[in-house]
Write a protein that holds these residues in place. Sequence first.
Motif, short mmCIF file in Angstrom:
data_model
loop_
_atom_site.label_atom_id
_atom_site.label_comp_id
_atom_site.label_asym_id
_atom_site.label_seq_id
_atom_site.Cartn_x
_atom_site.Cartn_y
_atom_site.Cartn_z
N GLY A 14 0.82 -1.21 0.00
CA GLY A 14 0.00 0.00 0.00
C GLY A 14 0.85 1.25 0.00
O GLY A 14 0.56 2.22 -0.71
N LYS A 15 1.93 1.24 0.79
CA LYS A 15 2.84 2.39 0.83
C LYS A 15 3.52 2.59 -0.52
O LYS A 15 3.71 3.73 -0.97
CB LYS A 15 3.91 2.19 1.90
CG LYS A 15 3.38 2.24 3.32
CD LYS A 15 4.51 2.00 4.31
CE LYS A 15 3.99 1.84 5.71
NZ LYS A 15 5.06 1.49 6.65
N ALA A 16 3.89 1.48 -1.17
CA ALA A 16 4.55 1.58 -2.48
C ALA A 16 3.61 2.17 -3.52
O ALA A 16 4.00 3.02 -4.32
CB ALA A 16 5.05 0.20 -2.92
N VAL A 17 2.35 1.74 -3.51
CA VAL A 17 1.36 2.27 -4.45
C VAL A 17 1.13 3.76 -4.18
O VAL A 17 1.08 4.57 -5.10
CB VAL A 17 0.05 1.46 -4.36
CG1 VAL A 17 -1.07 2.15 -5.12
CG2 VAL A 17 0.26 0.05 -4.89
N ALA A 18 1.01 4.13 -2.90
CA ALA A 18 0.79 5.54 -2.55
C ALA A 18 1.98 6.39 -3.00
O ALA A 18 1.79 7.48 -3.55
CB ALA A 18 0.57 5.67 -1.05
N ALA A 19 3.19 5.93 -2.78
CA ALA A 19 4.38 6.68 -3.19
C ALA A 19 4.42 6.83 -4.70
O ALA A 19 4.76 7.91 -5.22
CB ALA A 19 5.64 5.98 -2.69
N ALA A 20 4.06 5.78 -5.44
CA ALA A 20 4.03 5.85 -6.90
C ALA A 20 3.00 6.88 -7.37
O ALA A 20 3.26 7.66 -8.29
CB ALA A 20 3.72 4.48 -7.49
N ARG A 21 1.85 6.91 -6.72
CA ARG A 21 0.81 7.88 -7.10
C ARG A 21 1.27 9.31 -6.82
O ARG A 21 1.01 10.22 -7.61
CB ARG A 21 -0.48 7.57 -6.35
CG ARG A 21 -1.15 6.32 -6.88
CD ARG A 21 -2.42 5.99 -6.13
NE ARG A 21 -3.03 4.77 -6.70
CZ ARG A 21 -3.89 4.01 -6.07
NH1 ARG A 21 -4.27 4.31 -4.84
NH2 ARG A 21 -4.38 2.94 -6.66
N VAL A 22 1.96 9.52 -5.71
CA VAL A 22 2.48 10.86 -5.40
C VAL A 22 3.47 11.30 -6.50
O VAL A 22 3.42 12.44 -6.97
CB VAL A 22 3.15 10.88 -4.01
CG1 VAL A 22 3.96 12.15 -3.79
CG2 VAL A 22 2.09 10.74 -2.92
N HIS A 23 4.34 10.39 -6.92
CA HIS A 23 5.29 10.72 -7.98
C HIS A 23 4.57 11.07 -9.28
O HIS A 23 4.95 12.03 -9.97
CB HIS A 23 6.27 9.56 -8.21
CG HIS A 23 7.37 9.52 -7.22
ND1 HIS A 23 7.27 8.86 -6.02
CD2 HIS A 23 8.61 10.07 -7.25
CE1 HIS A 23 8.39 9.01 -5.35
NE2 HIS A 23 9.22 9.74 -6.07
#
Length: 170
Positions: A14-23
């Motif tokens: 979930g954290k990885a997906v959130a970080a990707a979306r922020v980028h």
Amino acid sequence: QEHELSFVPEPEQGKAVAAARVHVVIYAATIVAAIVLGSWLPLILIGGPRAYGCWHMLMTGLLQHGGLADNVTDHRLNSRTVLMNPVSRFIYWNMNYHVEHHMFPMVPFHALPQLHALIKHDLPAANPSIWDGYAEMIPAFLRQLRNEDYYVRRELPPTAKPYREDLREI
């Protein structure tokens, strides 16, 4: 794609997906800002460093340990110091003094050249240039394709405290 899920532990996905979306949002906002402002400046400042700086990071980063011994406790044998031009040294924050950095990790980057001058009598000879480092490293990589146990053996100067082979077994 199922196997790709194993690269990131399930609790962290979930954290990885959130970080990707922020980028993605940052890059999209940068493109919109460039269009609205009619300027390349947002692209140069936000995405540019990654585009025009990564090649330098790769070029200098490979030199750190490429082709050298692994699983040794003596950093003089598994790290490489390469004397670089002032621009590359600045961009790389003096990490070209990589043996020194590993031997004394608490020394700040700006003091690594002075540290090198103080302890070079105890270190293998530094590669005099980036080209020389690659001339040493690439043949080692090619030999390692045929023999994974091959590595470049760094020669310590006669003034160096001797490396103990029995430490290699630890």
